[in-house]
Design a protein around this motif. Structure first.
Motif, PDB file in Angstrom:
ATOM      1  N   ASP A 140       0.656  -1.172   0.184  1.00 26.10           N
ATOM      2  CA  ASP A 140       0.029   0.019  -0.007  1.00 26.10           C
ATOM      3  C   ASP A 140       0.943   1.293  -0.026  1.00 26.10           C
ATOM      4  O   ASP A 140       2.137   1.035   0.164  1.00 26.10           O
ATOM      5  N   LYS A 141       0.165   2.299  -0.288  1.00 31.08           N
ATOM      6  CA  LYS A 141       0.877   3.581  -0.209  1.00 31.08           C
ATOM      7  C   LYS A 141       2.054   4.063   0.926  1.00 31.08           C
ATOM      8  O   LYS A 141       2.979   4.362   0.779  1.00 31.08           O
ATOM      9  N   LYS A 142       1.567   3.740   2.112  1.00 31.43           N
ATOM     10  CA  LYS A 142       2.354   3.730   3.511  1.00 31.43           C
ATOM     11  C   LYS A 142       3.647   2.928   3.505  1.00 31.43           C
ATOM     12  O   LYS A 142       4.698   3.209   3.744  1.00 31.43           O
ATOM     13  N   ALA A 160       5.862   1.745  -8.667  1.00 31.05           N
ATOM     14  CA  ALA A 160       5.967   2.586  -7.700  1.00 31.05           C
ATOM     15  C   ALA A 160       7.159   3.392  -7.830  1.00 31.05           C
ATOM     16  O   ALA A 160       8.029   3.119  -8.847  1.00 31.05           O
TER      17      ALA A 160
END
Length: 186
Positions: free
Chosen positions: A78-80, A105
């Protein structure tokens, strides 16, 4: 004769100067602790985590963030988690198309370590693979590049050597410890 007020001002000025001197001197006093600073190393699979932990030892915090219930070869962070990868000192990649999410990414190229790059001419390509599933994630096949490079012990040793080399470049003062740990692992 100095007045009480001028003595107090002189005292404050002296304290102020001492504070400034301490503030500028502290970085040089803490310079010795830079040697003790640990690297933060993120990995993308358990074999790389194992290799890096064994080679880096106490000089790195090794993080493998993929959840245990998900096959990391098909995991998408995920983004985190991508943000955490971005902050790492080093990012150990398996290569051989293992990290399918990597093209989606933005990661700092100078921190990426493609551990299988040294033997990319020996990658095994598979054309006709059976479609199957590993649970609720849906059907997929393993066509393309055989990315389980660590199953070949000679390739695993080359991956461990790539990890050793980059650790030595990052912390040359620990070269002997890293090379000794690599030799034990090999």
């Amino acid at each position: 004769m100095r007045t009480r007020e001028s003595k107090v001002r002189s005292w404050y000025a002296a304290i102020f100067l001492v504070c400034i001197l301490l503030a500028t001197a502290l970085p040089s006093f803490s310079a010795g602790t830079d040697e003790a600073k640990k690297l933060t190393v993120y990995t993308t699979n358990y074999p790389l985590t194992y290799f890096t932990e064994r080679i880096a030892g106490e000089y790195a915090d090794v993080v493998f963030p993929a959840p245990a219930e998900i096959d990391p070869a098909f995991w998408v962070p995920d983004k985190k988690t991508v943000a955490a990868y971005q902050k790492a000192d080093l990012i150990m990649l398996n290569g051989a198309t293992y990290e399918k999410w990597i093209d989606k990414a933005t990661l700092p190229q100078f921190r990426l370590v493609h551990t299988s790059r040294g033997f990319r001419d020996d990658y095994i390509e598979t054309a006709d693979a059976v479609t199957h599933s590993h649970g609720l994630d849906g059907d997929h096949s393993h066509s393309g590049t055989a990315f389980t490079t660590w199953l070949d012990f000679s390739q695993a040793a080359m991956q461990a050597k790539a990890i050793t080399d980059v650790l030595v470049r990052k912390m040359p003062e620990k070269k002997e410890a890293f090379e000794k740990s690599y030799a034990a692992l090999e």
